[in-house]
Design a protein around this motif. Structure first.
Motif, PDB file in Angstrom:
ATOM      1  N   MET A  79       0.738  -1.183  -0.101  1.00  0.00           N
ATOM      2  CA  MET A  79       0.041  -0.101   0.256  1.00  0.00           C
ATOM      3  C   MET A  79       1.127   1.306   0.182  1.00  0.00           C
ATOM      4  O   MET A  79       0.451   2.529  -0.517  1.00  0.00           O
ATOM      5  CB  MET A  79      -0.925   0.087   1.145  1.00  0.00           C
ATOM      6  N   THR A  80       2.140   1.353   0.777  1.00  0.00           N
ATOM      7  CA  THR A  80       3.016   2.318   0.522  1.00  0.00           C
ATOM      8  C   THR A  80       3.414   2.591  -0.501  1.00  0.00           C
ATOM      9  O   THR A  80       3.483   3.625  -1.064  1.00  0.00           O
ATOM     10  CB  THR A  80       3.847   2.171   1.792  1.00  0.00           C
ATOM     11  N   TYR A  81       4.391   1.817  -1.008  1.00  0.00           N
ATOM     12  CA  TYR A  81       5.039   1.821  -2.077  1.00  0.00           C
ATOM     13  C   TYR A  81       4.391   1.807  -3.636  1.00  0.00           C
ATOM     14  O   TYR A  81       4.653   2.376  -4.564  1.00  0.00           O
ATOM     15  CB  TYR A  81       6.161   0.967  -2.067  1.00  0.00           C
ATOM     16  N   PHE A  82       3.310   0.902  -3.812  1.00  0.00           N
ATOM     17  CA  PHE A  82       2.797   0.741  -4.997  1.00  0.00           C
ATOM     18  C   PHE A  82       1.247   1.174  -5.083  1.00  0.00           C
ATOM     19  O   PHE A  82       0.752   0.991  -6.065  1.00  0.00           O
ATOM     20  CB  PHE A  82       2.733  -0.825  -5.374  1.00  0.00           C
ATOM     21  N   HIS A  83       0.811   2.069  -4.051  1.00  0.00           N
ATOM     22  CA  HIS A  83      -0.525   2.473  -3.910  1.00  0.00           C
ATOM     23  C   HIS A  83      -1.477   1.580  -4.287  1.00  0.00           C
ATOM     24  O   HIS A  83      -2.652   1.945  -5.124  1.00  0.00           O
ATOM     25  CB  HIS A  83      -0.492   3.758  -4.628  1.00  0.00           C
ATOM     26  N   ILE A  84      -1.324   0.394  -3.780  1.00  0.00           N
ATOM     27  CA  ILE A  84      -2.325  -0.756  -4.073  1.00  0.00           C
ATOM     28  C   ILE A  84      -3.691  -0.567  -3.232  1.00  0.00           C
ATOM     29  O   ILE A  84      -3.418  -0.426  -1.819  1.00  0.00           O
ATOM     30  CB  ILE A  84      -1.659  -2.185  -4.047  1.00  0.00           C
ATOM     31  N   GLN A  85      -4.882  -0.379  -3.838  1.00  0.00           N
ATOM     32  CA  GLN A  85      -6.006  -0.550  -2.868  1.00  0.00           C
ATOM     33  C   GLN A  85      -6.945  -1.755  -3.395  1.00  0.00           C
ATOM     34  O   GLN A  85      -7.291  -1.689  -4.499  1.00  0.00           O
ATOM     35  CB  GLN A  85      -6.662   0.811  -3.068  1.00  0.00           C
ATOM     36  N   THR A  86      -7.013  -2.743  -2.560  1.00  0.00           N
ATOM     37  CA  THR A  86      -7.854  -4.138  -2.797  1.00  0.00           C
ATOM     38  C   THR A  86      -8.836  -4.244  -1.828  1.00  0.00           C
ATOM     39  O   THR A  86      -8.893  -3.559  -0.689  1.00  0.00           O
ATOM     40  CB  THR A  86      -6.993  -5.053  -3.118  1.00  0.00           C
ATOM     41  N   PHE A  87      -9.793  -5.400  -2.068  1.00  0.00           N
ATOM     42  CA  PHE A  87     -10.612  -5.703  -1.106  1.00  0.00           C
ATOM     43  C   PHE A  87      -9.840  -6.234   0.152  1.00  0.00           C
ATOM     44  O   PHE A  87     -10.528  -6.522   1.366  1.00  0.00           O
ATOM     45  CB  PHE A  87     -11.318  -6.716  -1.812  1.00  0.00           C
ATOM     46  N   PHE A  88      -8.702  -6.625   0.014  1.00  0.00           N
ATOM     47  CA  PHE A  88      -7.865  -7.146   1.328  1.00  0.00           C
ATOM     48  C   PHE A  88      -7.797  -6.279   2.389  1.00  0.00           C
ATOM     49  O   PHE A  88      -7.880  -6.632   3.429  1.00  0.00           O
ATOM     50  CB  PHE A  88      -6.267  -7.596   0.955  1.00  0.00           C
ATOM     51  N   PHE A  89      -7.833  -5.009   2.127  1.00  0.00           N
ATOM     52  CA  PHE A  89      -8.159  -3.984   3.085  1.00  0.00           C
ATOM     53  C   PHE A  89      -9.110  -4.149   4.270  1.00  0.00           C
ATOM     54  O   PHE A  89      -9.026  -4.222   5.283  1.00  0.00           O
ATOM     55  CB  PHE A  89      -8.117  -2.646   2.744  1.00  0.00           C
TER      56      PHE A  89
END
Length: 107
Positions: A79-89
């Motif tokens: 999330m920090t480095y690749f700005h990934i936002q998924t359902f896993f949150f």
């Protein structure tokens, strides 16, 4: 009173302290994950402390919950480095609220 009672009280106090200490740190990790997900203000120190805490706790307490903590730490890094936002949150939020709920119910 005998010394056995004092020793029991000391161990009971330390157990309660560790339980609340880990709960507070878990809430801190949840706050870090939420702030990353919604792009609120966050500090690199918050991220570093959260990831290190989860990894160290997982290595000290080796069980299936530790593996989930390592997955959460890896996801926080993504999330920090690749700005990934998924359902896993949402799994992370559920996971930490689950731990918080059962910690409070147990006490």
């Amino acid at each position: 009173m005998s010394s056995k009672i004092y020793i029991f009280k000391i161990f009971n106090f330390l157990f309660q302290f560790m339980l609340w200490f880990f709960t507070i740190l878990d809430m801190f990790v949840l706050l870090t994950a939420v702030s990353l997900e919604y792009s609120w203000f966050f500090s690199p120190y918050m991220i570093a402390v959260s990831v290190v805490y989860l990894v160290v706790k997982a290595l000290v307490f080796i069980d299936w919950m530790g593996y989930i903590d390592i997955l959460v730490a890896v996801y926080i890094i993504f999330m920090t480095y690749f700005h990934i936002q998924t359902f896993f949150f949402y799994f992370i939020v559920f996971w930490f609220l689950y731990k918080l709920f059962f910690t409070i119910v147990r006490l």
